[in-house]
Motif scaffolding. Structure first.
Motif, PDB file in Angstrom:
ATOM      1  N   ILE A  12       6.860 -85.836   8.263  1.00 41.86           N
ATOM      2  CA  ILE A  12       8.312 -85.502   8.296  1.00 41.86           C
ATOM      3  C   ILE A  12       9.070 -86.583   8.883  1.00 41.86           C
ATOM      4  N   ALA A  13       8.655 -87.302   9.937  1.00 38.38           N
ATOM      5  CA  ALA A  13       9.342 -88.326  10.813  1.00 38.38           C
ATOM      6  C   ALA A  13       9.527 -89.581   9.850  1.00 38.38           C
ATOM      7  N   LEU A  14       8.702 -90.002   8.687  1.00 35.72           N
ATOM      8  CA  LEU A  14       8.775 -91.057   7.826  1.00 35.72           C
ATOM      9  C   LEU A  14       9.845 -90.429   6.872  1.00 35.72           C
ATOM     10  N   CYS A  15       9.818 -89.367   6.267  1.00 39.44           N
ATOM     11  CA  CYS A  15      10.581 -88.880   5.347  1.00 39.44           C
ATOM     12  C   CYS A  15      12.119 -88.807   5.905  1.00 39.44           C
ATOM     13  N   LEU A  16      12.095 -88.324   7.278  1.00 38.28           N
ATOM     14  CA  LEU A  16      13.600 -88.469   7.886  1.00 38.28           C
ATOM     15  C   LEU A  16      14.067 -89.846   7.986  1.00 38.28           C
ATOM     16  N   LEU A  17      13.225 -90.563   8.181  1.00 43.13           N
ATOM     17  CA  LEU A  17      13.757 -92.187   8.318  1.00 43.13           C
ATOM     18  C   LEU A  17      14.440 -92.567   7.028  1.00 43.13           C
ATOM     19  N   LYS A  18      13.393 -92.244   6.132  1.00 44.06           N
ATOM     20  CA  LYS A  18      13.764 -92.674   4.746  1.00 44.06           C
ATOM     21  C   LYS A  18      15.254 -91.992   4.198  1.00 44.06           C
ATOM     22  N   ILE A  19      15.474 -90.729   4.681  1.00 46.57           N
ATOM     23  CA  ILE A  19      16.610 -90.106   4.240  1.00 46.57           C
ATOM     24  C   ILE A  19      17.650 -90.648   4.953  1.00 46.57           C
ATOM     25  N   LEU A  20      17.672 -90.711   6.399  1.00 46.26           N
ATOM     26  CA  LEU A  20      18.758 -91.591   6.940  1.00 46.26           C
ATOM     27  C   LEU A  20      19.050 -92.775   6.415  1.00 46.26           C
ATOM     28  N   LYS A  21      18.017 -93.829   6.155  1.00 46.84           N
ATOM     29  CA  LYS A  21      18.338 -94.891   5.558  1.00 46.84           C
ATOM     30  C   LYS A  21      19.019 -94.794   4.348  1.00 46.84           C
ATOM     31  N   LYS A  22      18.666 -93.981   3.370  1.00 52.61           N
ATOM     32  CA  LYS A  22      19.350 -94.143   2.058  1.00 52.61           C
ATOM     33  C   LYS A  22      20.701 -93.301   2.251  1.00 52.61           C
ATOM     34  N   TYR A  23      20.811 -92.192   2.920  1.00 55.35           N
ATOM     35  CA  TYR A  23      22.131 -91.446   2.768  1.00 55.35           C
ATOM     36  C   TYR A  23      23.186 -91.538   3.887  1.00 55.35           C
ATOM     37  N   SER A  24      22.879 -92.319   5.012  1.00 58.05           N
ATOM     38  CA  SER A  24      23.813 -92.235   6.226  1.00 58.05           C
ATOM     39  C   SER A  24      23.935 -93.401   6.632  1.00 58.05           C
ATOM     40  N   ASP A  25      25.087 -93.556   7.147  1.00 60.06           N
ATOM     41  CA  ASP A  25      25.842 -94.795   7.664  1.00 60.06           C
ATOM     42  C   ASP A  25      27.110 -94.383   8.658  1.00 60.06           C
ATOM     43  N   GLU A  26      27.784 -95.010   9.357  1.00 60.38           N
ATOM     44  CA  GLU A  26      28.736 -94.642  10.103  1.00 60.38           C
ATOM     45  C   GLU A  26      29.977 -94.015   9.125  1.00 60.38           C
ATOM     46  N   ALA A  27      30.040 -94.423   8.102  1.00 61.27           N
ATOM     47  CA  ALA A  27      31.162 -93.563   7.474  1.00 61.27           C
ATOM     48  C   ALA A  27      30.580 -92.388   6.876  1.00 61.27           C
ATOM     49  N   HIS A  28      29.304 -92.205   6.638  1.00 64.12           N
ATOM     50  CA  HIS A  28      28.547 -90.966   5.973  1.00 64.12           C
ATOM     51  C   HIS A  28      27.310 -90.414   7.009  1.00 64.12           C
ATOM     52  N   PRO A  29      27.899 -89.960   8.663  1.00 62.59           N
ATOM     53  CA  PRO A  29      26.858 -89.228   9.181  1.00 62.59           C
ATOM     54  C   PRO A  29      26.614 -87.925   8.611  1.00 62.59           C
ATOM     55  N   MET A  30      25.222 -87.643   8.717  1.00 56.16           N
ATOM     56  CA  MET A  30      24.631 -86.488   8.185  1.00 56.16           C
ATOM     57  C   MET A  30      24.308 -85.235   9.142  1.00 56.16           C
ATOM     58  N   THR A  31      24.842 -84.009   8.833  1.00 54.58           N
ATOM     59  CA  THR A  31      24.511 -82.869   9.622  1.00 54.58           C
ATOM     60  C   THR A  31      23.144 -82.397   9.293  1.00 54.58           C
ATOM     61  N   TYR A  32      22.603 -81.439  10.039  1.00 51.65           N
ATOM     62  CA  TYR A  32      21.216 -81.018   9.947  1.00 51.65           C
ATOM     63  C   TYR A  32      21.227 -80.345   8.500  1.00 51.65           C
ATOM     64  N   ASP A  33      22.528 -79.664   8.061  1.00 48.59           N
ATOM     65  CA  ASP A  33      22.291 -78.821   6.926  1.00 48.59           C
ATOM     66  C   ASP A  33      21.930 -79.882   5.684  1.00 48.59           C
ATOM     67  N   ALA A  34      22.678 -80.931   5.672  1.00 49.65           N
ATOM     68  CA  ALA A  34      22.727 -82.102   4.774  1.00 49.65           C
ATOM     69  C   ALA A  34      21.400 -82.788   4.837  1.00 49.65           C
ATOM     70  N   ILE A  35      20.826 -82.899   5.906  1.00 44.81           N
ATOM     71  CA  ILE A  35      19.475 -83.519   5.993  1.00 44.81           C
ATOM     72  C   ILE A  35      18.440 -82.573   5.388  1.00 44.81           C
ATOM     73  N   ILE A  36      18.618 -81.201   5.656  1.00 43.83           N
ATOM     74  CA  ILE A  36      17.696 -80.311   5.139  1.00 43.83           C
ATOM     75  C   ILE A  36      17.671 -80.090   3.678  1.00 43.83           C
ATOM     76  N   ALA A  37      19.002 -80.200   3.121  1.00 44.56           N
ATOM     77  CA  ALA A  37      18.982 -80.375   1.752  1.00 44.56           C
ATOM     78  C   ALA A  37      18.533 -81.339   1.001  1.00 44.56           C
ATOM     79  N   LYS A  38      18.454 -82.579   1.887  1.00 49.64           N
ATOM     80  CA  LYS A  38      17.732 -83.793   0.980  1.00 49.64           C
ATOM     81  C   LYS A  38      16.329 -83.766   1.172  1.00 49.64           C
ATOM     82  N   PHE A  39      15.880 -82.969   2.531  1.00 48.83           N
ATOM     83  CA  PHE A  39      14.491 -82.632   2.334  1.00 48.83           C
ATOM     84  C   PHE A  39      14.022 -81.965   1.017  1.00 48.83           C
ATOM     85  N   LYS A  40      14.790 -80.911   0.923  1.00 52.25           N
ATOM     86  CA  LYS A  40      14.487 -80.001  -0.317  1.00 52.25           C
ATOM     87  C   LYS A  40      14.631 -80.712  -1.594  1.00 52.25           C
TER      88      LYS A  40
END
Length: 202
Positions: A12-40
């Protein structure tokens, strides 16, 4: 999509890191709901908020990843990047305008550089011209030749080569009487967009 076992939380930690690398930046912070949606969507698992909190703490405090809160603490994003977007843009521009990089290699390099950005990077630089609209060297042996010369320099070896020139029709023809020359290279330099080998010939 890669399906992970719901019982195994080690990836999960590795997947979480990949998700944050791909989908987040300063202009696009991710909420928990958004992170969970990408996990699914990407991994077919649904971690709990508590699990995500622990994994974020692991990445941030245990592994020194710069995961920070968004504006007004809305969401989180990965702040540390190998390259800033404008740095990637500059590198891609240098590939586009390079005359010595063969066209096929230029396409491959551009794809690799683009993959270093997040999901929003291609959208920001759609105005970039296609690689095939620029004048690129057509020789597919370019990088192989560079690698061979670099290896000869570091190993203090000589090599045999043929000195060619380009004819009016674009084909290569042997220049001079000696078709095979022996070079002892000392260095490679790039000047005005062209590579030059410093060597003794004989």
């Amino acid at each position: 999509m890669v399906a992970l076992s719901k019982e195994d939380k080690r990836p999960i930690a590795l997947c979480l890191l990949k998700i944050l690398k791909k989908y987040s930046d300063e202009a696009h912070p991710m909420t928990y709901d958004a992170i969970i949606a990408k996990f699914k969507e990407d991994y077919n698992i649904e971690p709990s908020r508590n699990t995500l909190t622990r994994q974020i703490e692991l990445l941030r405090d245990g592994l020194d990843y710069d995961i920070v809160d968004g504006k007004n603490r809305q969401g989180k994003y990965l702040a540390d990047r190998l390259f800033e977007d404008i740095q990637l843009k500059a590198l891609m521009d240098s590939v586009l305008t390079s005359k010595y990089i063969p066209q096929a290699n230029a396409k491959e390099l551009l794809n690799k550089l683009e993959s270093l950005g997040n999901a929003y990077f291609p959208k920001q630089y759609r105005h970039m011209h296609s690689y095939d609209q620029w004048n690129h060297l057509r020789s597919p042996q370019f990088f192989a030749s560079l690698e061979m010369i670099e290896e000869a320099i570091w190993q203090h070896k000589q090599f045999v080569f043929t000195y060619n020139k380009r004819a009016m029709d674009g084909t290569l023809v042997v220049k001079g009487r000696d078709k095979r020359l022996v070079a002892h290279p000392f260095d490679l330099v790039c000047i005005d967009g062209q590579y030059y080998m410093i060597a003794t010939i004989g």
